[in-house]
Design a protein around this motif. Structure first.
Motif, PDB file in Angstrom:
ATOM      1  N   LEU A  41      22.989  38.166  45.529  1.00 56.15           N
ATOM      2  CA  LEU A  41      22.066  39.197  46.027  1.00 56.15           C
ATOM      3  C   LEU A  41      20.633  39.012  45.521  1.00 56.15           C
ATOM      4  O   LEU A  41      19.730  39.741  45.928  1.00 56.15           O
ATOM      5  CB  LEU A  41      22.589  40.585  45.619  1.00 56.15           C
ATOM      6  CG  LEU A  41      23.899  40.997  46.318  1.00 56.15           C
ATOM      7  CD1 LEU A  41      24.569  42.167  45.599  1.00 56.15           C
ATOM      8  CD2 LEU A  41      23.638  41.361  47.782  1.00 56.15           C
ATOM      9  N   GLY A  42      20.406  38.059  44.628  1.00 56.37           N
ATOM     10  CA  GLY A  42      19.037  37.739  44.199  1.00 56.37           C
ATOM     11  C   GLY A  42      18.577  38.369  42.905  1.00 56.37           C
ATOM     12  O   GLY A  42      17.375  38.348  42.608  1.00 56.37           O
ATOM     13  N   ALA A  43      19.496  38.916  42.104  1.00 55.23           N
ATOM     14  CA  ALA A  43      19.095  39.521  40.823  1.00 55.23           C
ATOM     15  C   ALA A  43      19.082  38.468  39.711  1.00 55.23           C
ATOM     16  O   ALA A  43      19.685  37.398  39.845  1.00 55.23           O
ATOM     17  CB  ALA A  43      20.074  40.642  40.466  1.00 55.23           C
ATOM     18  N   ASN A  44      18.358  38.781  38.618  1.00 59.80           N
ATOM     19  CA  ASN A  44      18.375  37.936  37.408  1.00 59.80           C
ATOM     20  C   ASN A  44      19.360  38.582  36.434  1.00 59.80           C
ATOM     21  O   ASN A  44      19.253  39.775  36.156  1.00 59.80           O
ATOM     22  CB  ASN A  44      16.996  37.908  36.739  1.00 59.80           C
ATOM     23  CG  ASN A  44      15.911  37.517  37.726  1.00 59.80           C
ATOM     24  OD1 ASN A  44      16.066  36.562  38.463  1.00 59.80           O
ATOM     25  ND2 ASN A  44      14.827  38.290  37.748  1.00 59.80           N
ATOM     26  N   ILE A  45      20.285  37.787  35.909  1.00 55.74           N
ATOM     27  CA  ILE A  45      21.312  38.369  35.039  1.00 55.74           C
ATOM     28  C   ILE A  45      21.196  37.816  33.623  1.00 55.74           C
ATOM     29  O   ILE A  45      21.132  36.603  33.419  1.00 55.74           O
ATOM     30  CB  ILE A  45      22.740  38.102  35.577  1.00 55.74           C
ATOM     31  CG1 ILE A  45      22.863  38.624  37.007  1.00 55.74           C
ATOM     32  CG2 ILE A  45      23.808  38.773  34.694  1.00 55.74           C
ATOM     33  CD1 ILE A  45      23.028  37.579  38.035  1.00 55.74           C
ATOM     34  N   THR A  46      21.163  38.748  32.651  1.00 54.07           N
ATOM     35  CA  THR A  46      21.194  38.377  31.235  1.00 54.07           C
ATOM     36  C   THR A  46      22.481  38.927  30.642  1.00 54.07           C
ATOM     37  O   THR A  46      22.821  40.094  30.848  1.00 54.07           O
ATOM     38  CB  THR A  46      19.990  38.996  30.482  1.00 54.07           C
ATOM     39  OG1 THR A  46      18.795  38.447  31.036  1.00 54.07           O
ATOM     40  CG2 THR A  46      20.038  38.688  28.992  1.00 54.07           C
ATOM     41  N   PHE A  47      23.199  38.061  29.923  1.00 50.19           N
ATOM     42  CA  PHE A  47      24.375  38.510  29.175  1.00 50.19           C
ATOM     43  C   PHE A  47      24.001  38.603  27.710  1.00 50.19           C
ATOM     44  O   PHE A  47      23.392  37.677  27.162  1.00 50.19           O
ATOM     45  CB  PHE A  47      25.543  37.525  29.322  1.00 50.19           C
ATOM     46  CG  PHE A  47      26.200  37.551  30.678  1.00 50.19           C
ATOM     47  CD1 PHE A  47      26.720  38.730  31.186  1.00 50.19           C
ATOM     48  CD2 PHE A  47      26.317  36.392  31.438  1.00 50.19           C
ATOM     49  CE1 PHE A  47      27.335  38.764  32.431  1.00 50.19           C
ATOM     50  CE2 PHE A  47      26.931  36.412  32.677  1.00 50.19           C
ATOM     51  CZ  PHE A  47      27.440  37.601  33.180  1.00 50.19           C
ATOM     52  N   CYS A  83      20.862  43.506  32.790  1.00 46.82           N
ATOM     53  CA  CYS A  83      21.321  43.082  31.463  1.00 46.82           C
ATOM     54  C   CYS A  83      22.752  43.606  31.252  1.00 46.82           C
ATOM     55  O   CYS A  83      22.975  44.811  31.269  1.00 46.82           O
ATOM     56  CB  CYS A  83      20.371  43.643  30.407  1.00 46.82           C
ATOM     57  SG  CYS A  83      20.944  43.316  28.755  1.00 46.82           S
ATOM     58  N   ILE A  84      23.696  42.705  31.094  1.00 42.19           N
ATOM     59  CA  ILE A  84      25.101  43.089  30.905  1.00 42.19           C
ATOM     60  C   ILE A  84      25.468  42.795  29.452  1.00 42.19           C
ATOM     61  O   ILE A  84      25.332  41.658  28.997  1.00 42.19           O
ATOM     62  CB  ILE A  84      26.024  42.324  31.888  1.00 42.19           C
ATOM     63  CG1 ILE A  84      25.559  42.548  33.337  1.00 42.19           C
ATOM     64  CG2 ILE A  84      27.472  42.755  31.717  1.00 42.19           C
ATOM     65  CD1 ILE A  84      26.371  41.829  34.404  1.00 42.19           C
TER      66      ILE A  84
END
Ligand code: CP
Length: 317
Positions: free
Chosen positions: A180-186, A159-160
């Protein structure tokens, strides 16, 4: 293996290239912490830093990294250079190039500046932050830190939060973490969240509590007042009240979550001040990893320069 003339961004870096850098940086870190030298890792060459914007971490750690791997490192202090007499960016860079520098590390407020130089000088260009575009070495050291702490990127929830629209760190982290396969939430106020990131595969969230829930990694970003022409939110206290990472907010993340920040930190704005030194904070370790990762990047670029002619080296645009 990473084999490029320049490092301009993370968008085109492959998973193999990323893991090669993590592995080499890990080796470099051991020498850094033990204050030991491995002659196989030592290089000869010249590197200069060219910073048109202020910096503490990036500039100093590039200097340390270059010296640690044996390079002659110089700095062109822009504020006291002929830039102040009106010399153009190209002329300044071409002058440094004519001094047979192998690497120019550049930071500039205009997006695309490193890409322009990469096409116009013989030296290798490392992007140390260009406007609101990318800051690849920060993302690489951040990913190195995540890998050390979490062991894998697969399915990791990152979570950014904060000033995403002006953040080159957010963009470079997003591209690398996605590969790299991560899930990203802004997360942040809608005035600071570019909707375009949704199309690229990020989750966009305007509620910090919702965004932090189930996060393995919470990364706060600096509110960049210097890049905000119009007020994107009423005031800093209001920002902290709605979007600051406090102990209460961080407790919503997973049990062993880590708290990251590229720094400099506006204490009490994007992060509650006491969180900076908390046991789950990796902020200081990110700085140490920054030196190790930059040693690895310099080594790979110098190797690539030795092995290939200029034209054979691939570029990231
Ligand atoms: N994280 C980072 O880029 O910090 P500096 O601006 O101090 O280099």
């Amino acid at each position: 293996m990473f084999n490029r003339k320049d490092l301009l961004g993370t968008k085109d870096l492959t998973k193999d290239e990323l893991f090669d850098l993590f592995k080499l940086a890990n080796q470099m870190k051991k020498h850094l912490l033990d204050r030991t030298v491995n002659n196989e890792l030592i290089l000869t060459g010249n590197m200069t830093t060219l910073f048109y914007e202020n910096s503490t971490r990036t500039k100093h750690s590039f200097t340390a990294a270059g010296q640690n791997v044996g390079l002659n490192v110089s700095d062109l202090a822009v504020g006291t250079s002929s830039v102040k007499k009106g010399e153009s960016l190209y002329d300044t860079a071409a002058t440094i190039d004519a001094m047979c520098m192998d690497i120019i590390v550049i930071r500039h407020s205009s997006s695309g500046t490193p890409h322009f130089l990469a096409n116009n000088v013989q030296a290798s260009i490392i992007n140390a932050g260009d406007g609101i575009n990318e800051h690849p070495t920060q993302a690489l050291l951040d990913c190195m830190t995540i890998l050390e702490k979490k062991g894998s990127f697969d399915g990791l929830n990152v979570c950014i939060t904060g000033d995403i629209i002006h953040s080159r760190v957010a963009k470079s982290n997003f591209y690398a973490l996605k590969t790299l396969g991560a899930n990203i939430t802004f997360a942040g106020p809608n005035t600071l969240l570019p909707k375009s990131m949704k199309k690229l595969g990020a989750t966009i969230c305007y509620d910090i509590k919702e965004a932090v829930k189930n996060a393995d990694v919470v990364m706060g970003l600096r509110v960049q007042l210097e890049r905000q022409k119009n007020g994107a939110f009423p005031d800093l206290r209001e920002y902290h009240r709605h979007f600051g990472i406090t102990e209460e907010i961080f407790r919503l993340a997973k049990k062993n979550a880590i708290l990251m920040h590229p720094a400099p930190v506006n204490r009490g704005v994007e992060i509650q001040s006491c969180m900076v030194e908390a046991p789950f904070s990796t902020i200081k370790e990110q700085v140490t990893n920054g030196v190790a990762m930059r040693m690895a990047i310099i080594k790979r670029i110098m190797e690539a320069r030795k092995k290939s002619t200029q034209n054979e080296l691939r570029r990231i645009i």
